[in-house]
Design an enzyme around this catalytic site. Structure first.
Site, PDB file in Angstrom:
ATOM      1  N   HIS A   1     -13.700  10.149  11.422  1.00 44.41           N
ATOM      2  CA  HIS A   1     -12.658  10.247  10.538  1.00 44.41           C
ATOM      3  C   HIS A   1     -12.919  10.793   9.244  1.00 44.41           C
ATOM      4  O   HIS A   1     -13.909  11.155   9.017  1.00 44.41           O
ATOM      5  CB  HIS A   1     -12.190   8.563  10.250  1.00 44.41           C
ATOM      6  CG  HIS A   1     -11.625   7.741  11.145  1.00 44.41           C
ATOM      7  ND1 HIS A   1     -12.424   7.213  12.152  1.00 44.41           N
ATOM      8  CD2 HIS A   1     -10.200   7.514  11.461  1.00 44.41           C
ATOM      9  CE1 HIS A   1     -11.219   6.635  12.893  1.00 44.41           C
ATOM     10  NE2 HIS A   1      -9.995   6.841  12.358  1.00 44.41           N
ATOM     11  N   HIS A   2     -11.756  11.185   8.335  1.00 44.55           N
ATOM     12  CA  HIS A   2     -11.898  11.723   7.166  1.00 44.55           C
ATOM     13  C   HIS A   2     -12.875  11.143   5.962  1.00 44.55           C
ATOM     14  O   HIS A   2     -13.330   9.717   6.333  1.00 44.55           O
ATOM     15  CB  HIS A   2     -10.581  11.699   6.315  1.00 44.55           C
ATOM     16  CG  HIS A   2     -10.041  10.386   6.414  1.00 44.55           C
ATOM     17  ND1 HIS A   2     -10.027   9.465   5.286  1.00 44.55           N
ATOM     18  CD2 HIS A   2      -9.342   9.566   7.191  1.00 44.55           C
ATOM     19  CE1 HIS A   2      -9.419   8.312   5.479  1.00 44.55           C
ATOM     20  NE2 HIS A   2      -8.823   8.427   6.630  1.00 44.55           N
TER      21      HIS A   2
ATOM     22  N   GLY B   1      -0.577   4.822  -1.008  1.00 48.38           N
ATOM     23  CA  GLY B   1      -1.506   5.351  -0.347  1.00 48.38           C
ATOM     24  C   GLY B   1      -1.175   6.509   0.720  1.00 48.38           C
ATOM     25  O   GLY B   1       0.052   6.861   0.798  1.00 48.38           O
TER      26      GLY B   1
ATOM     27  N   GLY C   1       0.768  -1.027  -0.154  1.00 52.76           N
ATOM     28  CA  GLY C   1      -0.073  -0.074  -0.045  1.00 52.76           C
ATOM     29  C   GLY C   1       0.728   1.217   0.033  1.00 52.76           C
ATOM     30  O   GLY C   1       0.702   2.500   0.781  1.00 52.76           O
TER      31      GLY C   1
ATOM     32  N   THR D   1     -10.113   0.831  15.096  1.00 52.89           N
ATOM     33  CA  THR D   1      -9.749   1.396  16.434  1.00 52.89           C
ATOM     34  C   THR D   1     -10.864   1.339  17.421  1.00 52.89           C
ATOM     35  O   THR D   1     -10.687   0.778  18.732  1.00 52.89           O
ATOM     36  CB  THR D   1      -9.007   2.532  16.534  1.00 52.89           C
ATOM     37  OG1 THR D   1      -8.104   2.569  15.711  1.00 52.89           O
ATOM     38  CG2 THR D   1      -8.656   3.117  18.002  1.00 52.89           C
TER      39      THR D   1
ATOM     40  N   LYS E   1     -12.362   7.427   4.212  1.00 52.71           N
ATOM     41  CA  LYS E   1     -12.200   6.089   4.787  1.00 52.71           C
ATOM     42  C   LYS E   1     -13.302   5.074   4.468  1.00 52.71           C
ATOM     43  O   LYS E   1     -14.565   5.467   4.193  1.00 52.71           O
ATOM     44  CB  LYS E   1     -12.510   6.296   6.394  1.00 52.71           C
ATOM     45  CG  LYS E   1     -11.962   5.100   7.261  1.00 52.71           C
ATOM     46  CD  LYS E   1     -11.686   5.583   8.680  1.00 52.71           C
ATOM     47  CE  LYS E   1     -11.494   3.962   9.587  1.00 52.71           C
ATOM     48  NZ  LYS E   1     -10.414   3.204   8.958  1.00 52.71           N
TER      49      LYS E   1
END
Ligand SMILES: NC(=O)C1=CN([C@@H]2O[C@H](COP(=O)(O)OP(=O)(O)OC[C@H]3O[C@@H](n4cnc5c(N)ncnc54)[C@H](OP(=O)(O)O)[C@@H]3O)[C@@H](O)[C@H]2O)C=CC1
Ligand SMILES: O=C(O)C1=N[C@H](C(=O)O)C[C@H](O)C1
Length: 253
Positions: free
Chosen positions: A143-144, A11, A8, A154, A147
């Site tokens: 989160h952004h 990214g 990845g 988490t 996602k």
């Protein structure tokens, strides 16, 4: 020198780790893997892990749940330790992780930051006291907007830490839109917010009669995850088959 394959690599996290490794004389990225090959890197990049034929000591993975099965097979076949950070894994994939850890070292952690891993330990002390006193437990994560998975890995791991510490059975609840009943005291409600560029916020809320305790963690940059992953890679290189987690890395420091 720890030789890393970055799965990845193109990214957000892959690029963050490339920057960290450039400044760390004890590690080097010997190859990257990514289905998106539109970036120029200082190391060779393969579009498929199976094509990655370089010598390495460890793989760091921040890619996509869809990439994880092929990665696990590759690491098992090469007896190559893997720091597995992608989230959103299915139950079958979690079983695959367990099976693979019989063949190579696997460190799986939904969050590589010192703060979240410390919060997990704090929760194991606090939750039995507050649950015992009748406090309800809720987790809110933010989160952004890029996602893919919800709730976050988490949030699920925080809930697991709490459940492990409690003598009574608790269960996660993700969606109350169809619920027409009062809250079950043994629920852990988990809510996900998505927007903008939020790196990652987690609130664990203990709500009691006329009082609320909230334990919060805010990530202000991806470097906290990247640094943790590089430390985990150094720790895992050379280790034999088995399951490891971030507390092993933090405790070894
Ligand atoms: N454990 C932790 O501390 C953290 C975990 N994460 C998790 O890490 C993962 C990656 O996050 P992030 O970097 O933000 O995501 P990005 O989407 O920015 O990066 C993932 C990269 O992996 C690529 N990719 C997709 N499929 C494959 C595949 N089969 N093989 C190799 N590469 C592939 C993507 O390509 P394309 O865009 O073309 O699909 C992309 O370039 C997520 O699951 C996230 O939840 C994130 C931060 C911290
Ligand atoms: O996708 C992300 O960005 C993050 N994912 C991880 C998760 O799902 O918990 C960790 C971190 O919060 C950032």
């Amino acid at each position: 020198m720890t030789r890393i394959i970055m799965n990845g690599c193109n990214g957000r996290m892959g690029q963050c780790i490339s920057g960290i490794c450039k400044d760390d004389p004890d590690v080097t990225i010997v190859a990257g893997v990514d289905v998106f090959t539109g970036l120029t890197n200082e190391y060779p990049v393969f579009d498929d892990i199976a094509k990655c034929d370089v010598e390495a000591d460890v793989v760091i993975d921040f890619s996509n749940a869809k990439a994880v099965d092929a990665l696990l097979d590759y690491c098992a076949q090469k007896s190559l330790p893997v720091v597995l950070c992608s989230t959103g894994l299915s139950e079958e994939q979690l079983a695959h992780v367990e099976e693979t850890s019989g063949k190579c070292a696997v460190l799986k952690s939904a969050n590589m930051s010192v703060g979240i891993n410390t919060l997990m330990k704090v929760l194991q002390m606090v939750a039995p006291v507050l649950a015992g006193a009748g406090f309800d437990i809720e987790i809110v994560e933010k989160h952004h907007n890029q996602k893919l998975d919800a709730p976050s890995g988490t949030a699920l791991a925080l809930a697991d830490s709490i459940k492990d510490s409690l003598s009574e059975e608790y269960h996660d609840v993700y969606d109350r839109s169809q619920v027409r009943r009062k809250r079950d005291p043994h629920e852990i409600g988990i809510s996900a917010v998505r927007g903008g560029t939020i790196v990652g916020d987690h609130d664990v809320i203990f709500a009691g009669q006329d009082e609320v305790i909230t334990l919060s963690h805010s990530a202000y940059s991806r470097a906290i995850f990247g640094k943790g992953a590089v430390e985990a890679a150094k720790f895992l290189a050379g280790k034999g088959p088995g399951r490891y987690d971030m507390s092993d890395v933090i405790d070894a420091k």
